[in-house]
Enzyme design. Structure first.
Site, PDB file in Angstrom:
ATOM      1  N   ASP A  36       0.828  -1.210   0.000  1.00  0.00           N
ATOM      2  CA  ASP A  36       0.000   0.000   0.000  1.00  0.00           C
ATOM      3  C   ASP A  36       0.861   1.258   0.000  1.00  0.00           C
ATOM      4  OD1 ASP A  36      -1.970  -1.803   0.200  1.00  0.00           O
ATOM      5  OD2 ASP A  36      -2.814  -1.069   2.103  1.00  0.00           O
ATOM      6  N   VAL A  38       3.817   1.732  -1.151  1.00  0.00           N
ATOM      7  CA  VAL A  38       4.445   1.993  -2.447  1.00  0.00           C
ATOM      8  C   VAL A  38       3.414   2.597  -3.387  1.00  0.00           C
ATOM      9  CG1 VAL A  38       5.625   0.941  -4.405  1.00  0.00           C
ATOM     10  CG2 VAL A  38       6.026   0.082  -2.092  1.00  0.00           C
ATOM     11  N   SER A  85     -34.220  -8.138 -19.432  1.00  0.00           N
ATOM     12  CA  SER A  85     -34.153  -8.812 -18.143  1.00  0.00           C
ATOM     13  C   SER A  85     -34.347 -10.307 -18.398  1.00  0.00           C
ATOM     14  CB  SER A  85     -35.171  -8.238 -17.166  1.00  0.00           C
ATOM     15  OG  SER A  85     -36.447  -8.637 -17.533  1.00  0.00           O
ATOM     16  N   GLU A 127     -23.681 -18.835 -13.879  1.00  0.00           N
ATOM     17  CA  GLU A 127     -23.075 -17.733 -13.128  1.00  0.00           C
ATOM     18  C   GLU A 127     -23.959 -17.457 -11.926  1.00  0.00           C
ATOM     19  OE1 GLU A 127     -22.893 -14.349 -15.777  1.00  0.00           O
ATOM     20  OE2 GLU A 127     -22.123 -15.616 -17.393  1.00  0.00           O
ATOM     21  N   LYS A 129     -26.219 -15.124  -9.694  1.00  0.00           N
ATOM     22  CA  LYS A 129     -27.010 -13.930  -9.960  1.00  0.00           C
ATOM     23  C   LYS A 129     -26.774 -12.970  -8.795  1.00  0.00           C
ATOM     24  CE  LYS A 129     -31.611 -12.573 -11.439  1.00  0.00           C
ATOM     25  NZ  LYS A 129     -31.779 -11.401 -10.613  1.00  0.00           N
ATOM     26  N   ASP A 131     -27.201  -9.771  -6.525  1.00  0.00           N
ATOM     27  CA  ASP A 131     -28.324  -8.907  -6.185  1.00  0.00           C
ATOM     28  C   ASP A 131     -27.829  -7.460  -6.096  1.00  0.00           C
ATOM     29  OD1 ASP A 131     -30.996  -8.515  -5.598  1.00  0.00           O
ATOM     30  OD2 ASP A 131     -30.658  -8.590  -3.441  1.00  0.00           O
ATOM     31  N   ARG A 150     -29.649   0.793 -15.906  1.00  0.00           N
ATOM     32  CA  ARG A 150     -30.491   0.044 -16.824  1.00  0.00           C
ATOM     33  C   ARG A 150     -31.762   0.819 -17.165  1.00  0.00           C
ATOM     34  NH1 ARG A 150     -34.864  -3.448 -16.417  1.00  0.00           N
ATOM     35  NH2 ARG A 150     -34.923  -4.886 -18.163  1.00  0.00           N
ATOM     36  N   GLU A 187     -23.061  -6.082 -12.963  1.00  0.00           N
ATOM     37  CA  GLU A 187     -23.860  -5.738 -11.798  1.00  0.00           C
ATOM     38  C   GLU A 187     -23.039  -4.930 -10.803  1.00  0.00           C
ATOM     39  OE1 GLU A 187     -26.773  -6.830 -12.429  1.00  0.00           O
ATOM     40  OE2 GLU A 187     -27.950  -6.838 -10.561  1.00  0.00           O
ATOM     41  N   TYR A 239     -20.440  -9.149 -16.655  1.00  0.00           N
ATOM     42  CA  TYR A 239     -20.914 -10.428 -17.208  1.00  0.00           C
ATOM     43  C   TYR A 239     -21.316 -10.391 -18.679  1.00  0.00           C
ATOM     44  CZ  TYR A 239     -25.311  -8.411 -15.329  1.00  0.00           C
ATOM     45  OH  TYR A 239     -26.349  -7.594 -15.001  1.00  0.00           O
ATOM     46  N   LYS A 330     -33.893 -19.005  -9.682  1.00  0.00           N
ATOM     47  CA  LYS A 330     -33.837 -18.280  -8.418  1.00  0.00           C
ATOM     48  C   LYS A 330     -33.945 -19.206  -7.202  1.00  0.00           C
ATOM     49  CE  LYS A 330     -35.574 -14.173  -8.513  1.00  0.00           C
ATOM     50  NZ  LYS A 330     -35.678 -12.801  -8.948  1.00  0.00           N
ATOM     51  N   CYS A 424     -50.541  13.075  17.645  1.00  0.00           N
ATOM     52  CA  CYS A 424     -49.506  12.137  18.085  1.00  0.00           C
ATOM     53  C   CYS A 424     -50.115  11.115  19.047  1.00  0.00           C
ATOM     54  CB  CYS A 424     -48.368  12.890  18.759  1.00  0.00           C
ATOM     55  SG  CYS A 424     -47.184  11.799  19.552  1.00  0.00           S
ATOM     56  N   CYS A 427     -48.418  11.970  22.742  1.00  0.00           N
ATOM     57  CA  CYS A 427     -48.661  13.198  23.505  1.00  0.00           C
ATOM     58  C   CYS A 427     -49.961  13.889  23.099  1.00  0.00           C
ATOM     59  CB  CYS A 427     -47.497  14.165  23.359  1.00  0.00           C
ATOM     60  SG  CYS A 427     -47.373  14.868  21.705  1.00  0.00           S
ATOM     61  N   CYS A 442     -44.445  14.306  14.814  1.00  0.00           N
ATOM     62  CA  CYS A 442     -44.875  15.029  15.988  1.00  0.00           C
ATOM     63  C   CYS A 442     -43.807  16.094  16.225  1.00  0.00           C
ATOM     64  CB  CYS A 442     -44.941  14.078  17.180  1.00  0.00           C
ATOM     65  SG  CYS A 442     -45.234  14.956  18.729  1.00  0.00           S
ATOM     66  N   CYS A 447     -42.718  16.063  23.689  1.00  0.00           N
ATOM     67  CA  CYS A 447     -43.426  14.777  23.545  1.00  0.00           C
ATOM     68  C   CYS A 447     -42.597  13.688  24.235  1.00  0.00           C
ATOM     69  CB  CYS A 447     -43.615  14.424  22.075  1.00  0.00           C
ATOM     70  SG  CYS A 447     -44.251  12.760  21.831  1.00  0.00           S
TER      71      CYS A 447
HETATM   72  S1  IVH Z   1     -27.395 -11.561 -17.690  1.00  0.00           S
HETATM   73  C1  IVH Z   1     -29.881 -10.655 -21.349  1.00  0.00           C
HETATM   74  N1  IVH Z   1     -25.944 -12.319 -15.606  1.00  0.00           N
HETATM   75  O1  IVH Z   1     -30.362  -9.975 -13.047  1.00  0.00           O
HETATM   76  C2  IVH Z   1     -28.922 -10.838 -20.230  1.00  0.00           C
HETATM   77  N2  IVH Z   1     -27.759 -10.827 -15.224  1.00  0.00           N
HETATM   78  O2  IVH Z   1     -33.176 -10.662 -13.595  1.00  0.00           O
HETATM   79  C3  IVH Z   1     -29.420 -10.277 -18.967  1.00  0.00           C
HETATM   80  N3  IVH Z   1     -28.012 -10.126 -12.886  1.00  0.00           N
HETATM   81  O3  IVH Z   1     -31.069  -7.300 -15.189  1.00  0.00           O
HETATM   82  C4  IVH Z   1     -28.513 -10.194 -17.853  1.00  0.00           C
HETATM   83  N4  IVH Z   1     -26.297 -11.267 -12.098  1.00  0.00           N
HETATM   84  O4  IVH Z   1     -29.319  -6.940 -13.327  1.00  0.00           O
HETATM   85  C5  IVH Z   1     -26.988 -11.577 -16.033  1.00  0.00           C
HETATM   86  N5  IVH Z   1     -24.555 -13.049 -13.901  1.00  0.00           N
HETATM   87  C6  IVH Z   1     -25.591 -12.307 -14.305  1.00  0.00           C
HETATM   88  C7  IVH Z   1     -26.366 -11.519 -13.421  1.00  0.00           C
HETATM   89  C8  IVH Z   1     -27.448 -10.788 -13.921  1.00  0.00           C
HETATM   90  C9  IVH Z   1     -27.279 -10.414 -11.801  1.00  0.00           C
HETATM   91  C10 IVH Z   1     -29.198  -9.227 -12.874  1.00  0.00           C
HETATM   92  C11 IVH Z   1     -29.197  -8.190 -13.964  1.00  0.00           C
HETATM   93  C12 IVH Z   1     -30.455  -8.473 -14.764  1.00  0.00           C
HETATM   94  C13 IVH Z   1     -31.290  -9.219 -13.771  1.00  0.00           C
HETATM   95  C14 IVH Z   1     -32.299 -10.100 -14.506  1.00  0.00           C
END
Ligand code: IVH
Length: 687
Positions: A36, A38, A85, A127, A129, A131, A150, A187, A239, A330, A424, A427, A442, A447
């Site tokens: 760090d 350096v 999506s 991959e 997903k 959040d 997006r 993401e 991704y 999911k 309230c 009070c 309030c 109070c």
């Molecule tokens: S691919 C057409 N890969 O999930 C390709 N999405 O429910 C669309 N997300 O809008 C996206 N991890 O915000 C892709 N490894 C991943 C992801 C991913 C999270 C999110 C992304 C997308 C949403 C769809």
């Protein structure tokens, strides 16, 4: 104008490349190539050259990540390629349905290859997903020119200044001959520890916590002040890669190759990816991560299964809404239906009235949930929630449960609408809802609910840390009229405390002592304890570093307050307004009279914000200094933008050494950390 020598230009470029490489190995590969210290030194050298030769500054310089000026709004941008999506599947059965559907759309020769390795590639890439919030990043000739949200998939918002603060997003692609145009998607997310810290700060500052990391990431990305975004430490996993003409070349023919290329280009790509040749293999990955994901430092809510071959992806194309070649598999959501039995109202320490749904107890994420916040009356109206309704509640990890939606089909005829009260509930004084605000408050300064909240906050651990002042005791003190403001705590005697329920002589004495002890707590904790809106403990620290006395802070104009690094205009306004209220001015003078610390121990010579010569530097002080007290030295260093920590580590830049220095000196010597005498420190401060 001074002529810039070619050596200078060359050194600037060299430094940028070194720093970029260092940052890549640190943030993306998790495998730093330099210390760090350096890095800091090279960074400072570049900064100095750039200050001296401003013409050499380029947008992709590592020094240019964090902009100074807050935006007033974000321009909208139309995405060249829409951001689709994904269709959801919730179990392997539904995944099979998805697979059968794409089979029907695939050319017949591809269908024959199911369950085995296709000649080109394994069939699927799995991959995690993440959040978070999707971002589209545009690079022209290898340089980041735009980052956009997006939005609705067609149009998003241009949030480039915020995107630039994310260290795992390269400002310049790591490619010899970058194509003229590259778009990368991925993401943006908040690591869970940061998410929890933000929520802690928000609740300390009486702001509604974010319901989940996704909302927190989206909210952060839309912050107008990039300095605040910078502090929040967003991260990014890439991704998707789009390069015009990519399909006709061999740049990347599969998703797997694209991910590898993204990583080479300088992006962080989630390492937990896998190629799978059949559905059972996908199922295994899905099940493995269902439990394993709880050990990850970020939140995942499923798996994204993508067809690996770009050629096949293109043949399959899109439905109205989704790509046919990908699906989100999911994990079971931590949501459940239950019935609302009542809607009550809680009054917090800022006087905010928060409606709460009292529900039939339900099991969620391993805990029993019987109450959920409805935030405010806007949210109540938006949900159209009524007493008697069946609702879906959600709880994720440590987050407060919330009502997601009402199921109108299950509404009984006698369901009762809810109105936020006009008075309230504690009070009985009229409440107000300022125009344009969602929160009803309030505003009765006396109070009991507000007073109780203010005292509970004052005695809490991060504030004045007064032990033995539980909720029940506070209630008694307020109800009996023994305490009308936090200042009254300091007039309590053990005789008076003994009159309370379940309070013996000994504990009364101990409590008086604990209260007296709190007078030694530093000014930053006192400021936090005052409970000014938006002033959580971190902000209190930042403010007291720049305003070493309460007088200085009380007379500061909003602009001066907002000039503190990390303090935005909303916080500044809140602080400014607080000190304009006469009752608060009285409170401050009373607190001062009790002997509480309303100033840092010494007042340092004011340093203009531009002269933050110690910025980014960490100091440790050891031994007795000839003239300065340790706290004095500390304030001086902090005022110059430096940090003072208690123990020596690799991250320490300087050890300030006085008489009778102990083990810290030994450790610093072992680590080769430069040492400073008090005189040298003062010299550095001067220069
Ligand atoms: S691919 C057409 N890969 O999930 C390709 N999405 O429910 C669309 N997300 O809008 C996206 N991890 O915000 C892709 N490894 C991943 C992801 C991913 C999270 C999110 C992304 C997308 C949403 C769809």
């Amino acid at each position: 104008m001074e002529e810039i020598k070619p050596e200078v230009r060359q050194r600037v470029e060299e430094l940028r490349q070194l720093l970029q490489q260092a940052s890549y190995t640190y943030y993306v590969l998790d495998n730093p190539i330099m210390e760090d210290a350096v890095y800091d030194q090279l960074y400072r050298e570049l900064q100095q050259l750039e200050t001296h030769y401003p013409e050499t500054i380029t947008a992709d310089s590592p020094t240019q990540r964090v902009g100074e000026k807050p935006a007033t709004q974000f321009p909208s941008v139309r995405h060249k390629i829409p951001l689709y999506s994904l269709e959801n599947a919730f179990n392997i059965e539904e995944l099979k349905v998805w697979q059968e559907r794409w089979w029907r759309h695939a050319p017949s020769e591809e269908q024959g290859k199911q369950g085995e390795n296709s000649p080109l590639t394994p069939l699927y890439v799995c991959e995690l997903k993440i959040d978070g919030s999707a971002l589209a990043l545009s690079y022209e000739n290898g340089v980041l020119v735009r980052g956009a949200t997006r939005g609705d998939g067609i149009t998003g918002e241009d949030i480039t200044p915020n995107v630039r603060t994310i260290r795992s997003i390269p400002l310049r692609l790591n490619l010899e001959n970058p194509p003229p145009s590259v778009e990368v998607r991925g993401e943006a997310f908040l690591p869970l520890d940061v998410f929890q810290k933000i929520n802690q700060e928000r609740s300390q500052a009486s702001e509604a916590p974010f319901a989940n990391p996704r909302n927190a990431a989206a909210g952060t990305l839309r912050q107008l002040d990039p300095r605040i975004v910078d502090r929040r430490r967003l991260d990014f996993f890439a991704y998707t890669l789009h390069i015009p003409g990519m399909d006709d070349t061999s740049i990347a023919r599969t998703q797997w190759e694209a991910l590898e290329l993204l990583q080479k280009m300088g992006f962080r790509v989630n390492p937990n990816r896998k190629v799978c040749t059949s559905l059972p293999e996908v199922a295994e990955y899905y099940e493995h991560w269902d439990t394993e994901r709880l050990n990850l430092p970020y939140m995942t809510d499923g798996v994204v299964v993508k067809i690996n071959s770009f050629a096949l992806q293109e043949q399959l194309g899109f439905t109205q809404k989704f790509p046919r070649w990908a699906v989100a598999l999911k994990y079971a959501a931590e949501e459940a239906p239950t019935r609302v039995e009542n809607i009550s109202v809680n009054v917090g320490r800022t006087g905010a009235l928060t409606p709460l749904a009292e529900m039939r107890p339900v099991q969620l994420a391993g805990t029993t949930v019987s109450r959920a916040t409805l935030h405010n009356s806007d949210r109540v109206a938006q949900l159209d929630i009524r007493i008697g309704d069946t609702v879906i509640v959600r709880k994720a990890g440590e987050i407060i449960p919330e009502v997601l939606r009402v199921i109108p089909e299950l509404r009984p005829a006698e369901a009762k609408p809810f109105q936020i009260p006009t008075h309230c509930p504690v009070c009985n004084q009229p409440v107000v809802r300022p125009a344009g605000e969602a929160v009803t408050r309030c505003v009765n300064a006396s109070c009991p609910a507000i007073l109780r909240g203010a005292i509970e906050h004052w005695v809490s651990r991060d504030a004045l840390d007064i032990n033995g002042m539980g909720e029940k005791l506070v209630r008694q003190l307020v109800d009996r009229g023994l305490v009308h403001s936090v200042a009254d705590l300091y007039d309590l005697t053990s005789e008076r405390l003994e009159t309370l329920e379940r309070m013996g002589k000994k504990s009364a004495q101990k409590l008086v002592q604990a209260i007296a002890q709190s007078k030694t707590k530093p000014w930053s904790r006192v400021l936090y304890g005052l409970g000014i809106r938006h002033v959580g403990s971190v902000n209190a620290q930042l403010l007291t570093e720049q305003f070493p006395t309460v007088e200085k802070l009380a007379e500061a104009e909003p602009d001066a307050i907002a000039s503190v690094y990390g303090i935005g205009s909303e916080i500044a306004q809140s602080v400014y307004q607080w000190f304009r209220i006469p009752a608060n001015q009285t409170l401050i003078s009373r607190l001062k009279a009790t002997g509480l610390q309303l100033a840092a121990e010494v007042e340092a010579h004011p340093t203009p914000a531009s002269k933050q010569s110690f910025s980014g530097k960490t100091f440790v002080i050891t031994g007795t200094l000839p003239t300065l007290k340790r706290d004095e030295a500390k304030v001086l260093i902090q005022k110059a933008g430096g940090k003072v920590t208690d123990s020596v580590s690799k991250k320490t830049d300087y050890l300030v050494v006085g008489e009778e220095a102990g083990s810290k000196l030994e450790k610093a010597e072992a680590l080769g950390i430069p040492q400073l005498s008090e005189a040298q420190l003062l010299e550095m401060l001067e220069g």
